[in-house]
Structures are given as C-alpha cells and as structure tokens.
Design an enzyme around this catalytic site. Structure first.
Site, PDB file in Angstrom:
ATOM      1  N   VAL A  31       0.771  -1.240   0.035  1.00 25.18           N
ATOM      2  CA  VAL A  31      -0.063  -0.107   0.041  1.00 25.18           C
ATOM      3  C   VAL A  31       0.861   1.187   0.044  1.00 25.18           C
ATOM      4  O   VAL A  31       1.890   1.183   0.791  1.00 25.18           O
ATOM      5  CB  VAL A  31      -0.953  -0.052   1.263  1.00 25.18           C
ATOM      6  N   ASN A  77       9.073  -6.701  10.456  1.00 23.52           N
ATOM      7  CA  ASN A  77       7.842  -6.034   9.846  1.00 23.52           C
ATOM      8  C   ASN A  77       6.487  -6.218  10.513  1.00 23.52           C
ATOM      9  O   ASN A  77       5.836  -6.964  10.271  1.00 23.52           O
ATOM     10  CB  ASN A  77       7.612  -6.399   8.257  1.00 23.52           C
ATOM     11  N   TYR A  81      -1.239  -9.953   8.824  1.00 26.81           N
ATOM     12  CA  TYR A  81      -1.491 -11.246   8.540  1.00 26.81           C
ATOM     13  C   TYR A  81      -2.053 -12.113   9.523  1.00 26.81           C
ATOM     14  O   TYR A  81      -2.893 -13.150   9.330  1.00 26.81           O
ATOM     15  CB  TYR A  81      -0.237 -11.887   8.007  1.00 26.81           C
ATOM     16  N   GLU A  86       6.221 -15.198   2.926  1.00 25.48           N
ATOM     17  CA  GLU A  86       7.282 -14.652   3.669  1.00 25.48           C
ATOM     18  C   GLU A  86       7.269 -13.313   3.981  1.00 25.48           C
ATOM     19  O   GLU A  86       6.850 -12.532   3.274  1.00 25.48           O
ATOM     20  CB  GLU A  86       8.861 -14.908   3.052  1.00 25.48           C
TER      21      GLU A  86
HETATM   22  C1  LIG Z   1       1.710  -3.990   5.598  1.00 25.37           C
HETATM   23  C2  LIG Z   1       0.769  -3.025   4.619  1.00 25.37           C
HETATM   24  C3  LIG Z   1       0.300  -3.640   3.250  1.00 25.37           C
HETATM   25  C4  LIG Z   1      -0.439  -2.968   5.683  1.00 25.37           C
HETATM   26  O1  LIG Z   1      -1.259  -2.027   4.840  1.00 25.37           O
HETATM   27  P1  LIG Z   1      -2.260  -1.044   5.598  1.00 25.37           P
HETATM   28  O2  LIG Z   1      -3.265  -0.307   4.375  1.00 25.37           O
HETATM   29  O3  LIG Z   1      -1.475   0.148   6.224  1.00 25.37           O
HETATM   30  O4  LIG Z   1      -2.886  -1.663   6.791  1.00 25.37           O
HETATM   31  P2  LIG Z   1      -4.532  -1.432   7.085  1.00 25.37           P
HETATM   32  O5  LIG Z   1      -4.886  -0.254   7.306  1.00 25.37           O
HETATM   33  O6  LIG Z   1      -5.534  -2.220   6.421  1.00 25.37           O
HETATM   34  O7  LIG Z   1      -4.505  -2.280   8.642  1.00 25.37           O
HETATM   35  C5  LIG Z   1      -4.740  -3.546   8.779  1.00 25.37           C
HETATM   36  C6  LIG Z   1      -4.131  -3.995   9.984  1.00 25.37           C
HETATM   37  O8  LIG Z   1      -2.406  -4.102   9.750  1.00 25.37           O
HETATM   38  C7  LIG Z   1      -2.081  -3.859  11.063  1.00 25.37           C
HETATM   39  N1  LIG Z   1      -1.032  -2.694  10.750  1.00 25.37           N
HETATM   40  C8  LIG Z   1      -1.025  -1.891   9.500  1.00 25.37           C
HETATM   41  N2  LIG Z   1      -0.125  -0.810   9.833  1.00 25.37           N
HETATM   42  C9  LIG Z   1       0.277  -0.906  10.908  1.00 25.37           C
HETATM   43  C10 LIG Z   1       1.289  -0.413  11.833  1.00 25.37           C
HETATM   44  N3  LIG Z   1       2.069   0.552  11.481  1.00 25.37           N
HETATM   45  N4  LIG Z   1       1.692  -0.878  12.829  1.00 25.37           N
HETATM   46  C11 LIG Z   1       1.314  -2.132  13.336  1.00 25.37           C
HETATM   47  N5  LIG Z   1       0.200  -2.761  12.898  1.00 25.37           N
HETATM   48  C12 LIG Z   1      -0.204  -2.267  11.677  1.00 25.37           C
HETATM   49  C13 LIG Z   1      -2.912  -3.714  12.140  1.00 25.37           C
HETATM   50  O9  LIG Z   1      -3.079  -5.029  12.656  1.00 25.37           O
HETATM   51  C14 LIG Z   1      -4.226  -3.301  11.374  1.00 25.37           C
HETATM   52  O10 LIG Z   1      -5.356  -3.506  11.933  1.00 25.37           O
HETATM   53  P3  LIG Z   1      -6.094  -2.548  12.791  1.00 25.37           P
HETATM   54  O11 LIG Z   1      -6.159  -1.180  11.821  1.00 25.37           O
HETATM   55  O12 LIG Z   1      -7.279  -2.859  13.370  1.00 25.37           O
HETATM   56  O13 LIG Z   1      -5.001  -2.227  13.769  1.00 25.37           O
HETATM   57  C15 LIG Z   1       1.339  -1.688   4.497  1.00 25.37           C
HETATM   58  O14 LIG Z   1       1.837  -1.284   5.732  1.00 25.37           O
HETATM   59  C16 LIG Z   1       2.755  -1.748   3.749  1.00 25.37           C
HETATM   60  O15 LIG Z   1       2.331  -1.694   2.279  1.00 25.37           O
HETATM   61  N6  LIG Z   1       3.901  -1.999   4.122  1.00 25.37           N
HETATM   62  C17 LIG Z   1       5.144  -1.683   3.248  1.00 25.37           C
HETATM   63  C18 LIG Z   1       5.055  -2.949   2.407  1.00 25.37           C
HETATM   64  C19 LIG Z   1       5.151  -4.476   3.258  1.00 25.37           C
HETATM   65  O16 LIG Z   1       5.680  -4.376   4.095  1.00 25.37           O
HETATM   66  N7  LIG Z   1       4.119  -5.219   2.737  1.00 25.37           N
HETATM   67  C20 LIG Z   1       4.097  -6.498   3.176  1.00 25.37           C
HETATM   68  C21 LIG Z   1       5.318  -7.467   2.810  1.00 25.37           C
HETATM   69  S1  LIG Z   1       5.231  -9.089   3.522  1.00 25.37           S
END
Ligand SMILES: CC(C)(COP(=O)(O)OP(=O)(O)OC[C@H]1O[C@@H](n2cnc3c(N)ncnc32)[C@H](O)[C@@H]1OP(=O)(O)O)[C@@H](O)C(=O)NCCC(=O)NCCS
Length: 144
Positions: A65, A102, A109, A97
């Site tokens: 995202v 992270n 997940y 993985e």
């Molecule tokens: C991981 C990622 C895809 C999450 O996307 P996002 O749109 O921010 O997540 P959401 O808003 O849908 O949040 C869903 C859940 O993720 C977790 N989460 C998301 N961001 C978080 C943060 N900064 N810290 C802790 N938990 C987090 C929480 O459990 C959250 O649930 P909650 O809102 O009920 O607390 C995004 O942070 C990202 O793209 N990160 C960089 C790329 C990456 O690491 N991809 C995964 C590789 S395996």
C-alpha cells in the site's frame, strides 16, 4: 496490473521497501501470468499485490500500500481480495514470507488467520546484516 501500470507501481515500491522489487521482477511476474492486481482510487494506483498459484497452493509474493494511503484499511482490503482470489483458484493454502521486523504486515496477516510455520534464516538483505523471513501459512476453508 499491466505494463502501463509499472511506473506508478515502481514509484510506490521504491518508497515503501528498503530492498524493493525491480521493474524486471514485476515484468517477470506479469510474463509468468502470476495474478498481479492493482488497487485504484479514482484512477490512481494506491496499492497492489502479486499472487502465484500452482497445484493447490498459492504464494503471496507482494502486497503493498502506498505510504500516504497506509492505515486506512486498504492492506486488509487487498489481503481479503487475495484470499478470495486464492479460493477461486481452488488453492488449499496460501504461503508467504515476511521480514521478522515487519510488525505492521505481521499484525495484518495474523488478523487474517495466517500462522507461523517456519523461519528462513538470513533470507532477506538488510542494511547491516541479513534478516530472517518468517514463513506464514493460511489454510483456506471451503464449505462442505
Ligand atoms: C503491511 C501493509 C500492506 C498494511 O497496509 P495498511 O493499508 O497500512 O493496513 P490496514 O490499514 O489495512 O491495517 C490492517 C491491520 O494491519 C496492521 N497494521 C497496519 N499498519 C500497522 C502499523 N504501522 N503498526 C502496527 N500494525 C499495523 C494492524 O493490525 C491493522 O489492523 P487495525 O487497523 O485493526 O489495527 C502496509 O503497511 C505496507 O504496504 N507496508 C510496506 C510494504 C510491506 O511491508 N508489505 C508486506 C510485505 S510481506
């Protein structure tokens, strides 16, 4: 996702990862006919995912995202889409993985019933040493 999306995808990828995929990685994934999807908001790409599927197992290779769009539920929306897609493909399980550090992705997940099934030591490049990958599995349920 198509080739014409790759400028926008790479602009996101290069910001949110310390060790991003290359454009070639996405080109290869498209050529391999992996399931590459973009999430758009009013025509702007705000996220994407790449799912490989073989036999009855799927492998989530990328879920991202854009930085400015994080923490608005889009990661969960993308992951729900991946789970639905894998079910449509009749996969029994999804593997992935994730970097040990992270916490955001690991929390996401865990909420979607992925569980840890192993560790790949030193799997990822990292700024100093290498970093472990946590291997996660989600068993997909099907109605009887
Ligand atoms: C991981 C990622 C895809 C999450 O996307 P996002 O749109 O921010 O997540 P959401 O808003 O849908 O949040 C869903 C859940 O993720 C977790 N989460 C998301 N961001 C978080 C943060 N900064 N810290 C802790 N938990 C987090 C929480 O459990 C959250 O649930 P909650 O809102 O009920 O607390 C995004 O942070 C990202 O793209 N990160 C960089 C790329 C990456 O690491 N991809 C995964 C590789 S395996």
């Amino acid at each position: 996702m198509t080739d014409s999306d790759l400028d926008a995808v790479m602009a996101i990828e290069n910001v949110i990862y310390t060790h991003p995929w290359t454009r070639g990685n996405f080109v290869d994934s498209l050529a391999a006919q992996n399931h590459c999807r973009v999430l758009e908001w009013h025509g702007v790409i705000v996220g994407y995912c790449v799912l490989a599927n073989g036999a009855d197992e799927a492998h989530l290779l990328n879920l991202s995202v854009a930085a400015a769009w994080q923490r608005r539920g889009l990661g969960r929306e993308l992951l729900d889409h991946v789970l639905e897609l894998a079910r449509t493909l009749r996969a029994q399980k999804i593997f992935l993985e994730v970097r040990a550090s992270n916490n955001a992705a690991r929390a996401l997940y865990a909420q979607s019933r992925f569980r840890e099934i192993g560790v790949r030591r030193g799997y990822y490049p990292a700024p100093v040493a290498r970093e472990d990958a946590i291997v996660l599995e989600c068993v997909l349920g099907y109605p009887e």
